[in-house]
Enzyme design. Structure first.
Site, mmCIF file in Angstrom:
data_model
loop_
_atom_site.group_PDB
_atom_site.id
_atom_site.type_symbol
_atom_site.label_atom_id
_atom_site.label_comp_id
_atom_site.label_asym_id
_atom_site.label_seq_id
_atom_site.Cartn_x
_atom_site.Cartn_y
_atom_site.Cartn_z
ATOM 1 N N SER A 53 48.241 56.350 3.941
ATOM 2 C CA SER A 53 46.859 56.456 4.407
ATOM 3 C C SER A 53 45.979 57.250 3.450
ATOM 4 O O SER A 53 44.762 57.148 3.492
ATOM 5 C CB SER A 53 46.824 57.115 5.791
ATOM 6 N N ALA A 55 46.151 56.991 0.110
ATOM 7 C CA ALA A 55 46.188 56.356 -1.205
ATOM 8 C C ALA A 55 44.796 55.898 -1.631
ATOM 9 O O ALA A 55 44.527 54.721 -1.818
ATOM 10 C CB ALA A 55 47.164 55.187 -1.203
ATOM 11 N N ASP A 176 46.115 60.670 14.330
ATOM 12 C CA ASP A 176 45.940 59.353 13.698
ATOM 13 C C ASP A 176 46.816 58.318 14.392
ATOM 14 O O ASP A 176 47.474 57.505 13.738
ATOM 15 C CB ASP A 176 46.267 59.425 12.204
#
Length: 352
Positions: A53, A55, A176
Protein backbone atom coordinates in the site's frame (compact mmCIF):
# COMPACT_ATOMS: atom_id res chain seq x y z
CA UNK A 1 22.46 -22.25 10.15
CA UNK A 2 19.36 -24.36 9.87
CA UNK A 3 16.12 -22.60 10.73
CA UNK A 4 13.13 -24.71 11.76
CA UNK A 5 9.70 -23.16 11.26
CA UNK A 6 7.56 -26.24 11.68
CA UNK A 7 6.47 -26.54 8.04
CA UNK A 8 5.50 -29.83 6.45
CA UNK A 9 7.49 -31.00 3.46
CA UNK A 10 5.39 -31.31 0.29
CA UNK A 11 5.31 -34.62 -1.52
CA UNK A 12 6.65 -33.10 -4.72
CA UNK A 13 7.95 -29.87 -6.17
CA UNK A 14 5.23 -27.23 -6.70
CA UNK A 15 4.30 -26.44 -10.30
CA UNK A 16 5.49 -22.87 -9.96
CA UNK A 17 9.03 -24.13 -9.27
CA UNK A 18 9.23 -25.54 -12.79
CA UNK A 19 7.89 -22.39 -14.42
CA UNK A 20 10.15 -19.60 -13.18
CA UNK A 21 10.43 -17.03 -15.95
CA UNK A 22 13.38 -14.94 -17.03
CA UNK A 23 12.22 -11.94 -15.00
CA UNK A 24 13.17 -13.76 -11.79
CA UNK A 25 16.67 -14.42 -13.11
CA UNK A 26 16.90 -10.75 -14.05
CA UNK A 27 15.77 -9.77 -10.55
CA UNK A 28 18.52 -11.87 -9.00
CA UNK A 29 21.22 -10.36 -11.21
CA UNK A 30 20.13 -6.83 -10.32
CA UNK A 31 19.71 -7.43 -6.59
CA UNK A 32 22.29 -10.13 -5.98
CA UNK A 33 23.34 -8.62 -2.67
CA UNK A 34 20.08 -9.08 -0.79
CA UNK A 35 19.08 -12.21 -2.70
CA UNK A 36 22.33 -13.91 -1.72
CA UNK A 37 21.95 -12.76 1.86
CA UNK A 38 18.46 -14.27 2.07
CA UNK A 39 19.59 -17.54 0.49
CA UNK A 40 22.34 -17.85 3.08
CA UNK A 41 19.60 -17.72 5.70
CA UNK A 42 17.59 -20.37 3.88
CA UNK A 43 15.11 -18.17 1.98
CA UNK A 44 14.57 -17.98 -1.78
CA UNK A 45 12.52 -15.29 -3.53
CA UNK A 46 10.29 -16.39 -6.39
CA UNK A 47 7.47 -14.66 -8.30
CA UNK A 48 6.32 -11.13 -7.53
CA UNK A 49 2.81 -11.26 -6.08
CA UNK A 50 2.10 -7.52 -5.92
CA UNK A 51 2.95 -4.15 -4.43
CA UNK A 52 2.29 -2.88 -0.93
CA UNK A 53 0.00 0.00 0.00
CA UNK A 54 2.98 2.34 0.44
CA UNK A 55 4.52 1.62 -2.98
CA UNK A 56 4.23 5.24 -4.15
CA UNK A 57 7.68 4.94 -5.71
CA UNK A 58 8.43 1.99 -7.97
CA UNK A 59 10.30 -0.69 -6.07
CA UNK A 60 9.62 0.63 -2.56
CA UNK A 61 7.42 -2.22 -1.30
CA UNK A 62 7.15 -5.49 -3.20
CA UNK A 63 5.50 -8.76 -2.19
CA UNK A 64 7.03 -11.99 -3.45
CA UNK A 65 6.23 -15.65 -3.29
CA UNK A 66 9.14 -17.23 -1.42
CA UNK A 67 10.24 -20.56 -0.02
CA UNK A 68 12.29 -21.74 2.90
CA UNK A 69 15.01 -24.26 2.07
CA UNK A 70 16.37 -26.71 4.61
CA UNK A 71 18.77 -29.58 3.86
CA UNK A 72 18.26 -28.97 0.12
CA UNK A 73 14.57 -29.73 0.40
CA UNK A 74 11.76 -27.32 -0.47
CA UNK A 75 9.34 -26.51 2.32
CA UNK A 76 5.92 -24.92 2.11
CA UNK A 77 5.88 -21.63 0.14
CA UNK A 78 5.32 -18.35 1.93
CA UNK A 79 4.91 -14.67 1.14
CA UNK A 80 7.71 -12.15 1.51
CA UNK A 81 7.23 -8.38 1.85
CA UNK A 82 10.43 -6.57 0.86
CA UNK A 83 10.78 -2.86 1.73
CA UNK A 84 13.55 -0.73 0.21
CA UNK A 85 13.94 2.02 2.81
CA UNK A 86 16.24 4.12 0.62
CA UNK A 87 13.46 4.57 -1.93
CA UNK A 88 10.58 4.79 0.53
CA UNK A 89 9.07 8.14 1.57
CA UNK A 90 10.70 9.36 4.78
CA UNK A 91 7.30 9.65 6.49
CA UNK A 92 6.70 5.94 5.89
CA UNK A 93 10.17 4.87 7.11
CA UNK A 94 10.08 7.04 10.24
CA UNK A 95 6.40 6.94 11.20
CA UNK A 96 4.61 3.90 9.81
CA UNK A 97 7.18 1.13 9.23
CA UNK A 98 8.51 0.94 12.83
CA UNK A 99 4.95 0.70 14.17
CA UNK A 100 4.08 -2.02 11.67
CA UNK A 101 7.12 -4.14 12.58
CA UNK A 102 6.48 -3.72 16.31
CA UNK A 103 2.87 -4.82 15.89
CA UNK A 104 3.76 -7.81 13.70
CA UNK A 105 6.10 -9.04 16.43
CA UNK A 106 3.30 -8.80 19.01
CA UNK A 107 0.22 -10.26 17.34
CA UNK A 108 -0.66 -13.91 16.90
CA UNK A 109 -4.24 -14.94 16.16
CA UNK A 110 -5.83 -17.71 14.06
CA UNK A 111 -7.55 -15.11 11.85
CA UNK A 112 -4.55 -12.83 11.33
CA UNK A 113 -1.94 -13.66 8.71
CA UNK A 114 0.99 -15.23 10.54
CA UNK A 115 4.43 -13.62 10.50
CA UNK A 116 7.27 -16.16 10.49
CA UNK A 117 10.31 -13.89 10.64
CA UNK A 118 11.50 -10.32 10.06
CA UNK A 119 14.97 -9.69 8.65
CA UNK A 120 16.62 -6.25 8.44
CA UNK A 121 20.03 -5.57 6.92
CA UNK A 122 22.32 -2.86 5.53
CA UNK A 123 19.99 -0.22 7.04
CA UNK A 124 18.19 -0.45 3.70
CA UNK A 125 16.03 -3.55 3.40
CA UNK A 126 13.33 -4.95 5.64
CA UNK A 127 12.09 -8.40 4.71
CA UNK A 128 8.98 -9.87 6.36
CA UNK A 129 8.23 -13.55 5.74
CA UNK A 130 4.63 -14.49 6.37
CA UNK A 131 1.94 -17.04 5.70
CA UNK A 132 0.93 -17.39 2.06
CA UNK A 133 -2.80 -17.06 1.37
CA UNK A 134 -3.18 -19.42 -1.56
CA UNK A 135 -6.56 -18.10 -2.75
CA UNK A 136 -5.67 -14.42 -2.85
CA UNK A 137 -7.68 -11.60 -1.31
CA UNK A 138 -11.40 -11.10 -0.78
CA UNK A 139 -11.75 -8.45 -3.49
CA UNK A 140 -10.26 -10.74 -6.15
CA UNK A 141 -12.57 -13.52 -4.94
CA UNK A 142 -15.61 -11.25 -5.36
CA UNK A 143 -14.53 -10.02 -8.79
CA UNK A 144 -14.02 -13.59 -9.96
CA UNK A 145 -17.00 -15.29 -8.30
CA UNK A 146 -19.51 -12.52 -7.71
CA UNK A 147 -21.25 -11.74 -4.43
CA UNK A 148 -20.41 -13.99 -1.49
CA UNK A 149 -23.32 -16.07 -0.20
CA UNK A 150 -24.78 -14.87 3.08
CA UNK A 151 -23.99 -18.16 4.85
CA UNK A 152 -20.37 -18.11 3.73
CA UNK A 153 -19.97 -14.45 4.58
CA UNK A 154 -21.33 -15.04 8.07
CA UNK A 155 -18.42 -17.42 8.75
CA UNK A 156 -15.85 -15.12 7.19
CA UNK A 157 -17.19 -11.95 8.79
CA UNK A 158 -17.10 -13.60 12.20
CA UNK A 159 -13.45 -14.52 11.62
CA UNK A 160 -12.59 -10.96 10.55
CA UNK A 161 -14.43 -9.48 13.55
CA UNK A 162 -12.69 -11.83 15.97
CA UNK A 163 -9.34 -10.70 14.57
CA UNK A 164 -10.33 -7.05 15.08
CA UNK A 165 -11.61 -7.82 18.59
CA UNK A 166 -8.22 -9.36 19.41
CA UNK A 167 -6.37 -6.30 18.10
CA UNK A 168 -8.63 -3.87 19.94
CA UNK A 169 -8.14 -5.85 23.15
CA UNK A 170 -4.40 -5.20 22.73
CA UNK A 171 -5.28 -1.52 22.14
CA UNK A 172 -4.12 -1.87 18.53
CA UNK A 173 -6.14 -0.47 15.64
CA UNK A 174 -5.85 -1.47 11.99
CA UNK A 175 -7.04 1.73 10.23
CA UNK A 176 -7.05 0.15 6.77
CA UNK A 177 -9.67 -2.59 6.86
CA UNK A 178 -10.76 -3.36 3.29
CA UNK A 179 -11.43 -6.34 1.06
CA UNK A 180 -7.90 -6.24 -0.37
CA UNK A 181 -6.50 -6.78 3.14
CA UNK A 182 -8.62 -9.85 3.83
CA UNK A 183 -6.76 -12.91 2.55
CA UNK A 184 -8.18 -16.37 1.86
CA UNK A 185 -6.28 -19.57 2.65
CA UNK A 186 -6.36 -22.92 0.89
CA UNK A 187 -8.84 -24.15 3.53
CA UNK A 188 -11.17 -21.20 2.77
CA UNK A 189 -10.57 -19.36 6.02
CA UNK A 190 -9.91 -15.63 5.99
CA UNK A 191 -7.00 -13.75 7.57
CA UNK A 192 -6.61 -10.04 8.24
CA UNK A 193 -3.38 -8.67 6.76
CA UNK A 194 -1.37 -5.51 5.98
CA UNK A 195 -0.65 -3.56 9.16
CA UNK A 196 1.02 -0.64 7.43
CA UNK A 197 -1.36 1.88 9.04
CA UNK A 198 -1.88 -0.02 12.30
CA UNK A 199 -0.79 1.50 15.60
CA UNK A 200 -1.09 1.18 19.35
CA UNK A 201 -3.44 3.72 20.90
CA UNK A 202 -1.95 3.71 24.40
CA UNK A 203 0.11 6.69 25.54
CA UNK A 204 3.02 6.59 28.00
CA UNK A 205 0.57 6.69 30.92
CA UNK A 206 -1.57 3.77 29.72
CA UNK A 207 -4.45 5.96 28.56
CA UNK A 208 -6.07 5.57 25.14
CA UNK A 209 -5.45 8.34 22.64
CA UNK A 210 -7.25 9.57 19.55
CA UNK A 211 -5.89 9.42 16.00
CA UNK A 212 -5.41 12.41 13.77
CA UNK A 213 -3.80 10.71 10.75
CA UNK A 214 -5.76 10.66 7.51
CA UNK A 215 -5.08 7.11 6.37
CA UNK A 216 -6.78 4.19 4.67
CA UNK A 217 -8.56 3.79 1.33
CA UNK A 218 -11.15 6.42 0.40
CA UNK A 219 -14.01 4.00 -0.26
CA UNK A 220 -13.55 2.45 3.19
CA UNK A 221 -12.71 5.55 5.27
CA UNK A 222 -15.23 6.54 7.94
CA UNK A 223 -16.85 10.00 7.83
CA UNK A 224 -15.17 11.12 11.07
CA UNK A 225 -11.79 10.47 9.43
CA UNK A 226 -12.77 12.43 6.31
CA UNK A 227 -13.82 15.30 8.56
CA UNK A 228 -10.17 15.85 9.44
CA UNK A 229 -10.54 16.03 13.23
CA UNK A 230 -9.06 13.67 15.87
CA UNK A 231 -11.10 10.46 15.92
CA UNK A 232 -11.47 7.20 17.85
CA UNK A 233 -9.84 4.66 15.49
CA UNK A 234 -11.58 1.68 17.11
CA UNK A 235 -14.96 3.09 16.07
CA UNK A 236 -13.58 3.91 12.61
CA UNK A 237 -12.47 0.28 12.20
CA UNK A 238 -16.13 -0.68 12.63
CA UNK A 239 -17.04 1.43 9.59
CA UNK A 240 -14.42 -0.45 7.56
CA UNK A 241 -16.01 -3.74 8.65
CA UNK A 242 -19.39 -2.45 7.47
CA UNK A 243 -18.03 -1.59 4.03
CA UNK A 244 -16.37 -5.01 3.72
CA UNK A 245 -19.65 -6.75 4.58
CA UNK A 246 -21.61 -4.61 2.13
CA UNK A 247 -19.15 -5.14 -0.73
CA UNK A 248 -18.98 -8.89 -0.20
CA UNK A 249 -22.76 -9.30 -0.25
CA UNK A 250 -23.55 -6.65 -2.87
CA UNK A 251 -20.58 -7.03 -5.24
CA UNK A 252 -20.37 -3.22 -5.38
CA UNK A 253 -19.26 -0.34 -3.17
CA UNK A 254 -21.84 1.35 -0.92
CA UNK A 255 -20.77 4.80 -2.07
CA UNK A 256 -19.73 5.73 -5.56
CA UNK A 257 -16.03 6.48 -5.83
CA UNK A 258 -16.22 10.24 -5.61
CA UNK A 259 -13.00 12.02 -6.45
CA UNK A 260 -13.87 14.78 -4.00
CA UNK A 261 -13.69 14.03 -0.28
CA UNK A 262 -16.48 16.53 0.44
CA UNK A 263 -18.94 14.66 -1.80
CA UNK A 264 -17.98 11.32 -0.26
CA UNK A 265 -18.52 12.75 3.22
CA UNK A 266 -21.93 14.16 2.28
CA UNK A 267 -23.00 10.78 0.85
CA UNK A 268 -21.92 9.00 4.03
CA UNK A 269 -23.69 11.43 6.33
CA UNK A 270 -26.95 11.23 4.32
CA UNK A 271 -27.02 7.40 4.22
CA UNK A 272 -26.74 7.56 0.43
CA UNK A 273 -26.25 3.85 -0.15
CA UNK A 274 -28.47 0.86 -0.97
CA UNK A 275 -28.18 -2.79 -1.88
CA UNK A 276 -28.94 -3.62 -5.49
CA UNK A 277 -32.59 -4.59 -5.74
CA UNK A 278 -31.85 -8.11 -6.97
CA UNK A 279 -29.43 -8.69 -4.09
CA UNK A 280 -31.61 -7.00 -1.47
CA UNK A 281 -34.52 -9.35 -2.13
CA UNK A 282 -32.33 -12.35 -1.33
CA UNK A 283 -30.72 -11.02 1.85
CA UNK A 284 -32.06 -11.57 5.35
CA UNK A 285 -33.42 -8.64 7.32
CA UNK A 286 -30.82 -9.45 10.01
CA UNK A 287 -27.79 -8.84 7.78
CA UNK A 288 -29.31 -5.69 6.25
CA UNK A 289 -29.87 -4.37 9.76
CA UNK A 290 -26.27 -5.17 10.73
CA UNK A 291 -24.85 -3.34 7.71
CA UNK A 292 -27.03 -0.32 8.49
CA UNK A 293 -25.77 -0.20 12.07
CA UNK A 294 -22.15 -0.38 10.92
CA UNK A 295 -22.47 2.24 8.18
CA UNK A 296 -23.85 4.59 10.81
CA UNK A 297 -22.32 8.09 10.71
CA UNK A 298 -23.43 8.78 14.30
CA UNK A 299 -20.52 7.48 16.41
CA UNK A 300 -22.78 6.89 19.40
CA UNK A 301 -25.01 4.55 17.40
CA UNK A 302 -22.40 2.59 15.43
CA UNK A 303 -21.93 -0.98 16.65
CA UNK A 304 -18.79 -2.29 18.36
CA UNK A 305 -17.07 -5.66 17.93
CA UNK A 306 -18.90 -7.42 20.73
CA UNK A 307 -22.26 -6.22 19.42
CA UNK A 308 -21.39 -7.66 16.01
CA UNK A 309 -20.44 -11.02 17.51
CA UNK A 310 -23.66 -11.05 19.55
CA UNK A 311 -25.86 -9.88 16.66
CA UNK A 312 -28.93 -11.75 15.48
CA UNK A 313 -27.29 -12.33 12.10
CA UNK A 314 -24.26 -14.09 13.57
CA UNK A 315 -26.57 -16.08 15.85
CA UNK A 316 -28.40 -17.51 12.81
CA UNK A 317 -25.57 -20.07 12.81
CA UNK A 318 -25.27 -21.25 16.45
CA UNK A 319 -21.74 -22.55 15.78
CA UNK A 320 -20.61 -18.98 15.15
CA UNK A 321 -21.37 -18.10 18.77
CA UNK A 322 -18.81 -20.55 20.12
CA UNK A 323 -15.10 -19.73 20.26
CA UNK A 324 -12.64 -22.41 19.21
CA UNK A 325 -9.80 -23.28 21.59
CA UNK A 326 -7.33 -21.25 19.53
CA UNK A 327 -9.67 -18.24 19.34
CA UNK A 328 -10.34 -18.32 23.07
CA UNK A 329 -6.67 -18.78 23.92
CA UNK A 330 -5.59 -15.85 21.71
CA UNK A 331 -8.15 -13.52 23.30
CA UNK A 332 -7.20 -14.55 26.84
CA UNK A 333 -3.51 -13.97 26.12
CA UNK A 334 -4.32 -10.53 24.69
CA UNK A 335 -6.28 -9.64 27.84
CA UNK A 336 -3.40 -10.80 30.05
CA UNK A 337 -0.81 -8.92 27.98
CA UNK A 338 -2.66 -5.61 27.96
CA UNK A 339 -3.31 -5.86 31.71
CA UNK A 340 0.44 -6.24 32.32
CA UNK A 341 1.29 -3.39 29.95
CA UNK A 342 -1.13 -0.99 31.60
CA UNK A 343 0.10 -2.00 35.06
CA UNK A 344 3.71 -1.14 34.13
CA UNK A 345 2.94 2.28 32.67
CA UNK A 346 3.21 5.16 35.14
CA UNK A 347 0.04 7.08 35.95
CA UNK A 348 -0.21 10.85 35.64
CA UNK A 349 0.02 11.12 39.44
CA UNK A 350 3.22 9.01 39.46
CA UNK A 351 4.83 11.31 36.89
CA UNK A 352 3.73 14.43 38.75
Amino acid sequence: MTLRLGFEFPSGLPKWRANLNTSIASLRRKRMSHVEMLERRGYRLLDILGSGSHAKVDGVVKVYMAEFIADNLCQRPMACKLVDMEKAPRNYVVKFLPKELEILRRIKHPHIIETYSIIQWNKRYVCTFMQLAEKGDLLDFILENGAVSENQMRVWFRQITLAVQYMHTLEIVHRDLKCENILITAKCNVKVSDFGFARSILDDHGSTILSDTFCGSLCYIAPEVLKGLPYNPKISDMWGLGVILFVALNCAMPFRKFSQIKKMYEAQMSYDWAFRSKISDELSSQVKSLVKKLLEPDLNKRLGVQQILNSKWIAMNPKCLILSKREKSALEKAEEEITKIKAKKPTTDDVA
